[in-house]
Design a protein around this motif. Structure first.
Motif, PDB file in Angstrom:
ATOM      1  N   PHE A  32       0.813  -1.215   0.000  1.00 43.87           N
ATOM      2  CA  PHE A  32       0.000   0.000   0.000  1.00 43.87           C
ATOM      3  C   PHE A  32       0.844   1.262   0.000  1.00 43.87           C
ATOM      4  CE2 PHE A  32      -3.405  -2.633   2.290  1.00 43.87           C
ATOM      5  CZ  PHE A  32      -3.894  -3.078   1.081  1.00 43.87           C
ATOM      6  N   LYS A  33       2.067   1.170   0.476  1.00 42.97           N
ATOM      7  CA  LYS A  33       2.944   2.347   0.514  1.00 42.97           C
ATOM      8  C   LYS A  33       3.253   2.876  -0.880  1.00 42.97           C
ATOM      9  CE  LYS A  33       4.964   0.601   4.725  1.00 42.97           C
ATOM     10  NZ  LYS A  33       5.880  -0.405   5.157  1.00 42.97           N
ATOM     11  N   ALA A  34       3.177   1.991  -1.899  1.00 44.82           N
ATOM     12  CA  ALA A  34       3.521   2.382  -3.265  1.00 44.82           C
ATOM     13  C   ALA A  34       2.325   2.912  -4.055  1.00 44.82           C
ATOM     14  CB  ALA A  34       4.124   1.184  -4.003  1.00 44.82           C
ATOM     15  N   ILE A  35       1.148   2.853  -3.487  1.00 45.94           N
ATOM     16  CA  ILE A  35      -0.049   3.300  -4.204  1.00 45.94           C
ATOM     17  C   ILE A  35      -0.332   4.762  -3.871  1.00 45.94           C
ATOM     18  CG2 ILE A  35      -2.532   2.951  -4.501  1.00 45.94           C
ATOM     19  CD1 ILE A  35      -2.074   0.036  -3.817  1.00 45.94           C
ATOM     20  N   VAL A  85     -14.559   0.829  -4.677  1.00 43.12           N
ATOM     21  CA  VAL A  85     -13.321   1.342  -4.094  1.00 43.12           C
ATOM     22  C   VAL A  85     -13.277   0.928  -2.624  1.00 43.12           C
ATOM     23  CG1 VAL A  85     -11.942   3.398  -3.605  1.00 43.12           C
ATOM     24  CG2 VAL A  85     -13.390   3.328  -5.630  1.00 43.12           C
ATOM     25  N   PRO A  86     -12.303   0.082  -2.267  1.00 41.01           N
ATOM     26  CA  PRO A  86     -12.207  -0.306  -0.858  1.00 41.01           C
ATOM     27  C   PRO A  86     -11.830   0.896  -0.003  1.00 41.01           C
ATOM     28  CG  PRO A  86     -10.786  -1.664  -2.253  1.00 41.01           C
ATOM     29  CD  PRO A  86     -11.299  -0.552  -3.094  1.00 41.01           C
ATOM     30  N   LYS A  87     -12.282   0.891   1.227  1.00 36.58           N
ATOM     31  CA  LYS A  87     -11.892   1.975   2.117  1.00 36.58           C
ATOM     32  C   LYS A  87     -10.631   1.559   2.864  1.00 36.58           C
ATOM     33  CE  LYS A  87     -15.078   0.573   5.757  1.00 36.58           C
ATOM     34  NZ  LYS A  87     -16.109   0.954   6.668  1.00 36.58           N
ATOM     35  N   MET A  88      -9.910   2.558   3.349  1.00 34.67           N
ATOM     36  CA  MET A  88      -8.701   2.306   4.128  1.00 34.67           C
ATOM     37  C   MET A  88      -9.011   2.607   5.585  1.00 34.67           C
ATOM     38  SD  MET A  88      -6.500   1.234   1.932  1.00 34.67           S
ATOM     39  CE  MET A  88      -4.944   1.272   2.798  1.00 34.67           C
ATOM     40  N   GLU A  89      -8.698   1.640   6.454  1.00 35.99           N
ATOM     41  CA  GLU A  89      -8.910   1.786   7.893  1.00 35.99           C
ATOM     42  C   GLU A  89      -7.697   1.249   8.621  1.00 35.99           C
ATOM     43  OE1 GLU A  89     -12.343  -0.244   9.440  1.00 35.99           O
ATOM     44  OE2 GLU A  89     -13.710   1.087   8.413  1.00 35.99           O
ATOM     45  N   ASP A  90      -7.086   2.049   9.462  1.00 30.20           N
ATOM     46  CA  ASP A  90      -5.938   1.612  10.264  1.00 30.20           C
ATOM     47  C   ASP A  90      -4.864   0.926   9.422  1.00 30.20           C
ATOM     48  OD1 ASP A  90      -7.197   2.563  12.588  1.00 30.20           O
ATOM     49  OD2 ASP A  90      -8.285   0.672  12.840  1.00 30.20           O
ATOM     50  N   GLY A  91      -4.575   1.490   8.244  1.00 31.89           N
ATOM     51  CA  GLY A  91      -3.537   0.940   7.372  1.00 31.89           C
ATOM     52  C   GLY A  91      -3.948  -0.300   6.605  1.00 31.89           C
ATOM     53  N   ALA A  92      -5.234  -0.663   6.656  1.00 32.12           N
ATOM     54  CA  ALA A  92      -5.722  -1.850   5.952  1.00 32.12           C
ATOM     55  C   ALA A  92      -6.756  -1.456   4.904  1.00 32.12           C
ATOM     56  CB  ALA A  92      -6.344  -2.830   6.938  1.00 32.12           C
ATOM     57  N   MET A  93      -6.765  -2.192   3.799  1.00 30.57           N
ATOM     58  CA  MET A  93      -7.793  -2.037   2.784  1.00 30.57           C
ATOM     59  C   MET A  93      -8.962  -2.918   3.225  1.00 30.57           C
ATOM     60  SD  MET A  93      -7.584  -2.753  -1.312  1.00 30.57           S
ATOM     61  CE  MET A  93      -7.239  -4.497  -1.125  1.00 30.57           C
TER      62      MET A  93
END
Length: 175
Positions: free
Chosen positions: A39-42, A60-68
């Motif tokens: 995820f760091k590269a997106i 579109v997935p949501k991002m929560e606490d560093g997770a998709m």
């Protein structure tokens, strides 16, 4: 770099594929979560961009606490399978050597597509039929760039009715 990150995420999704088809999942609506160093590269999208994509029908997935985090519909047929469907994804990755023992499972993920080559391994376990966790590690290349990737995945059952969420098989693009 963006193309590489997308390919890695496609490959990660293949690792979660092993979980939803092991014959131990309750049919219905599931919430799937994936933490990945990819995820760091997106590039980050603004909330407005994400909302615009959703309005266009893009899941579109949501991002929560560093997770998709995304919602997935598992049909009765999918839940009853004894092993994951063997299907190549856009990155050329597919599960192989699937094994299940009690509430644990493992599978190799082999990528031999034009853009992605390498081997991954997924190991996971179920806590009853309403949740699972898994760990996935991959080493190879994506569009000529070396890749070593790790992800941690989980899923939890939310409801028997999927509502407007389509079954996973229907989410795939037509060939």
């Amino acid at each position: 770099m963006r193309k590489t990150a997308v390919s890695i995420l496609i490959c990660c999704a293949a690792s979660v594929q092993g979980a939803w088809a092991t014959g131990q999942m309750r049919p219905g609506l599931w919430e799937m979560s994936m933490k990945s160093d990819a995820f760091k590269a997106i590039p980050k999208m603004s909330p407005q961009q994400m909302e615009q994509m959703r309005k266009m029908g893009v899941n579109v997935p949501k991002m929560e606490d560093g997770a998709m985090v995304t919602k997935v519909c598992i049909t009765k047929e999918m839940a009853a399978r004894d092993q994951p469907p063997i299907e190549r994804n856009e990155a050329g990755c597919q599960p192989r050597n699937f094994q299940r023992s009690g509430n644990t499972y493992s599978s190799d993920i082999v990528c031999d597509g034009a853009g992605m080559k390498g081997m991954g391994k997924v190991n996971g376990s179920f806590a009853g039929d309403t949740s699972f966790t898994s760990v996935y590690d991959f080493k190879g290349t994506a569009y000529g760039q070396p890749v070593t990737q790790h992800s941690e995945n989980s899923g939890k059952w939310l409801a028997a009715d999927c509502g407007s969420v389509k079954p996973v098989a229907e989410m795939k693009p037509a060939k």
